[in-house]
Write an enzyme that holds these catalytic residues in place. Structure first.
Site, PDB file in Angstrom:
ATOM      1  N   SER A  17     -38.548  77.346  -6.279  1.00  0.00           N
ATOM      2  CA  SER A  17     -39.955  76.998  -6.493  1.00  0.00           C
ATOM      3  C   SER A  17     -40.208  76.501  -7.914  1.00  0.00           C
ATOM      4  O   SER A  17     -41.267  76.750  -8.484  1.00  0.00           O
ATOM      5  CB  SER A  17     -40.844  78.216  -6.206  1.00  0.00           C
ATOM      6  OG  SER A  17     -40.453  79.319  -7.018  1.00  0.00           O
ATOM      7  N   ALA A  50     -39.331  76.332 -19.514  1.00  0.00           N
ATOM      8  CA  ALA A  50     -39.049  75.118 -20.287  1.00  0.00           C
ATOM      9  C   ALA A  50     -40.141  74.892 -21.322  1.00  0.00           C
ATOM     10  O   ALA A  50     -41.309  74.746 -20.983  1.00  0.00           O
ATOM     11  CB  ALA A  50     -38.942  73.915 -19.345  1.00  0.00           C
ATOM     12  N   HIS A 350     -27.607  77.999 -21.682  1.00  0.00           N
ATOM     13  CA  HIS A 350     -28.940  77.447 -21.455  1.00  0.00           C
ATOM     14  C   HIS A 350     -29.041  76.577 -20.210  1.00  0.00           C
ATOM     15  O   HIS A 350     -29.958  76.744 -19.414  1.00  0.00           O
ATOM     16  CB  HIS A 350     -29.344  76.639 -22.680  1.00  0.00           C
ATOM     17  CG  HIS A 350     -30.713  76.032 -22.614  1.00  0.00           C
ATOM     18  ND1 HIS A 350     -31.852  76.798 -22.463  1.00  0.00           N
ATOM     19  CD2 HIS A 350     -31.126  74.743 -22.682  1.00  0.00           C
ATOM     20  CE1 HIS A 350     -32.916  76.003 -22.437  1.00  0.00           C
ATOM     21  NE2 HIS A 350     -32.503  74.753 -22.561  1.00  0.00           N
ATOM     22  N   GLU A 374     -31.537  71.311 -11.513  1.00  0.00           N
ATOM     23  CA  GLU A 374     -30.377  71.762 -12.291  1.00  0.00           C
ATOM     24  C   GLU A 374     -29.181  72.098 -11.426  1.00  0.00           C
ATOM     25  O   GLU A 374     -28.036  72.005 -11.879  1.00  0.00           O
ATOM     26  CB  GLU A 374     -30.763  72.979 -13.146  1.00  0.00           C
ATOM     27  CG  GLU A 374     -29.680  73.397 -14.122  1.00  0.00           C
ATOM     28  CD  GLU A 374     -30.115  74.513 -15.067  1.00  0.00           C
ATOM     29  OE1 GLU A 374     -29.241  75.046 -15.788  1.00  0.00           O
ATOM     30  OE2 GLU A 374     -31.316  74.854 -15.090  1.00  0.00           O
ATOM     31  N   ARG A 385     -26.147  67.273 -21.981  1.00  0.00           N
ATOM     32  CA  ARG A 385     -27.481  66.799 -21.615  1.00  0.00           C
ATOM     33  C   ARG A 385     -28.296  66.436 -22.850  1.00  0.00           C
ATOM     34  O   ARG A 385     -28.400  67.213 -23.791  1.00  0.00           O
ATOM     35  CB  ARG A 385     -28.217  67.882 -20.818  1.00  0.00           C
ATOM     36  CG  ARG A 385     -29.679  67.563 -20.528  1.00  0.00           C
ATOM     37  CD  ARG A 385     -30.310  68.644 -19.704  1.00  0.00           C
ATOM     38  NE  ARG A 385     -30.425  69.908 -20.419  1.00  0.00           N
ATOM     39  CZ  ARG A 385     -31.499  70.306 -21.087  1.00  0.00           C
ATOM     40  NH1 ARG A 385     -32.557  69.508 -21.179  1.00  0.00           N
ATOM     41  NH2 ARG A 385     -31.532  71.484 -21.681  1.00  0.00           N
TER      42      ARG A 385
END
Length: 544
Positions: A17, A50, A350, A374, A385
């Site tokens: 979700s 985030a 992370h 992810e 990234r």
């Protein structure tokens, strides 16, 4: 024994979700019923944690080409250029859609709702292109999309459901494919079946495989483990991104100190006040995360200290509080005033740059199964990234998945085998689960951490395999619980990370092996693993 297993049917089944799962669900909900499963509360996702933002080109002094080149440079030769171009070009339109259709309140210049987006800058970016909501971007995205999902009559969210495994067509008629899941209802310990023509993995990352992580407790690599068990290909799992700056404090050891602070002028310093990154990289404290994390790790080992410091004290105090209210409040809660005090920081696991291999629409090589966010490996990130490209990938893959969601027309079977727990008993040995959990995460940190060697990887491999044997015995002997399911998954993901790391005989991006310190052109490939063919090196474009 076999007992009656409740069966829930829908057109689309979404596991997770966060941004990816919610955006996909909202985009397809007008076409038919959508079921979303989440193992904790709906808002308990990596998205909600985030801080930084979502990268997209909006400034007149920026360009798509520059965003592409920044991404490729940080990705250290392993990005899929086609995917990078696709994501960068889709980004601005999708950011606008998040704001205009779903009500995400991104910051605007001077606080004017009609003004352009206010843009931040983070490590590895040559321009300001990070669209944000102060330092709580993920939480704002989660708020807006959850509100929209709860308001849609075709979307049903089941909280506190831990997926046990994907349901495979192989056991029905011998063909490959997925048609749903078995899931444990954590509230009453009952196993239920959720079936659909299309199952979408949006399960997030795997930071909890490591002892020190910025991730919430739900990030146990479930999607990667489940996809591997059903036969999907996973790749590049050696590229775990260690964020350079997590708060170092006994009462807040998973709290992230956003890269956006360095984007606004923060300087990494040693305990004596000297500039840690001076002369180490052309971008100094704004160097890519792999570079900064290794420099901090080296300093901790060289000086025998517990942390380094992020210095914001030379910046305007009012600006710091306005721009970073959540970070300021959290630091103040443990006695650190970043307006006056340097912030103690350390690296922590992370973000997983590898994952389940997909194309730009989220298609895996298992029919009926998509992976977005992810959990997926699309080729956007390569070996490292670029900051804030994670939320970009999540929404790009979710949008693509929604476009092709109805390509999967095969209905789930009418009869679903009930969950069979055999002779499993309730366990009275919970201490074994917690002990294995701690041991696994510690050995992954020590042997497959920021700096690696062949000896460390081999020792890690042997210890993980012993733990996996113990965990498998426990799994089959006792009734399933969320703790056992998560332990089983992180043990498998740890094994797969080691398999990928042992294949890469070089140093590249986030994988730093002291036995192979050079980046070698002949190793510019992806490390891939699946149950059918085992470990191999290959171009990741398997999805056609």
């Amino acid at each position: 024994m076999s007992v009656s297993t409740p069966i829930h049917r829908s057109r689309y089944l979404v596991l997770g979700s966060g941004l990816a799962g919610l955006y996909f669900a909202l985009e397809v909900a007008d076409r038919g019923p959508v079921t979303i499963l989440t193992k904790h509360r709906a808002e308990s996702s990596n998205t909600g944690w985030a801080q930084g933002g979502i990268s997209a080109v909006f400034s007149g002094d920026d360009s798509s080409n520059e965003h592409v080149e920044d991404t490729l440079l940080v990705g250290a030769g392993l990005c899929d250029r086609d995917m990078v171009v696709h994501a960068v070009e889709k980004g601005p339109g999708l950011v606008r859609r998040l704001a205009e259709r779903y009500g995400v309140r991104f910051d605007r210049v001077n606080g004017d709702e009609t003004a352009p987006f206010e843009l931040g800058r983070e490590g590895g970016h040559s321009r300001r292109r990070v669209v944000h909501h102060r330092d709580m971007t993920g939480a704002e995205i989660e708020r807006a999309l959850l509100a929209a999902a709860h308001a849609h009559p075709n979307i049903t969210v089941h909280e506190h459901h831990t997926v046990i495994d994907l349901l495979s067509w192989t056991k029905v008629d011998g063909s490959r494919g997925c048609f749903g899941v078995y899931a444990l209802n954590n509230r009453d310990d009952r196993v239920e079946a959720f079936v659909a023509p299309l199952t979408v993995l949006a399960t997030g990352g795997a930071g909890r495989v490591y002892r020190y992580t910025s991730n919430p407790s739900v990030a146990t690599g479930d999607g990667i483990a489940m996809a591997y068990r059903i036969g999907a290909t996973v790749a590049n799992l050696e590229f775990m991104q260690f964020h350079p700056t997590c708060l170092y404090h006994a009462d807040a050891n998973t709290f992230l100190i956003s890269e956006a602070l360095r984007g606004e002028g923060g300087i990494l310093r040693r305990g004596d006040g000297s500039d840690l990154m001076a002369g180490r990289h052309a971008m100094a404290s704004l160097a890519p995360r792999d570079v900064v994390a290794r420099e901090i790790d080296a300093e901790l080992k060289r000086a025998g200290v517990r942390c380094v410091y992020l210095d914001m004290t030379h910046l305007d105090p009012e600006f710091l509080v306005e721009r970073f209210p959540a970070i300021h409040a959290r630091c103040m809660s443990v006695g650190i005033d970043m307006r006056k005090d340097p912030i103690p920081v350390v690296p922590a696991a992370h973000y997983m740059c590898g994952g389940v291999v997909v194309d730009k629409y989220g298609r895996t090589d298992t029919p009926g199964l998509l992976a977005i966010g992810e959990v997926a490996m699309s080729g956007l990130h390569g070996a490292c990234r670029l900051a804030s490209n994670s939320l970009l990938e999540a929404v790009v893959l979710a949008s693509g998945a929604a476009e092709i969601a109805d390509d999967f027309a095969r209905d789930a079977p009418e009869i679903v085998s009930p969950w069979n727990e055999g002779t499993a008993q309730n366990s009275d040995e919970a201490v074994m689960v917690s002990a294995n959990w701690e041991e696994l995460r510690a050995l992954m940190w020590n042997f497959v951490g920021i700096v690696r060697s062949d000896k460390r990887l081999e020792r890690g491999r042997r210890r993980v395999e012993l733990l996996r044997e113990e965990i498998a015995e426990y799994y089959w002997k006792f009734r399933v619980t969320r703790d056992v399911l998560e332990l089983r998954n992180i043990a498998l993901v740890g094994h797969l990370i080691l398999e990928c790391a042992r294949m890469r005989k070089e140093t590249r991006g986030l994988h730093y092996n002291i036995d192979y310190p050079e980046t070698l052109p002949e190793f510019a490939h992806n490390t891939m693993v699946d149950k059918r063919t085992g470990p191999r090196a290959s171009d990741h474009k398997l999805i056609t």
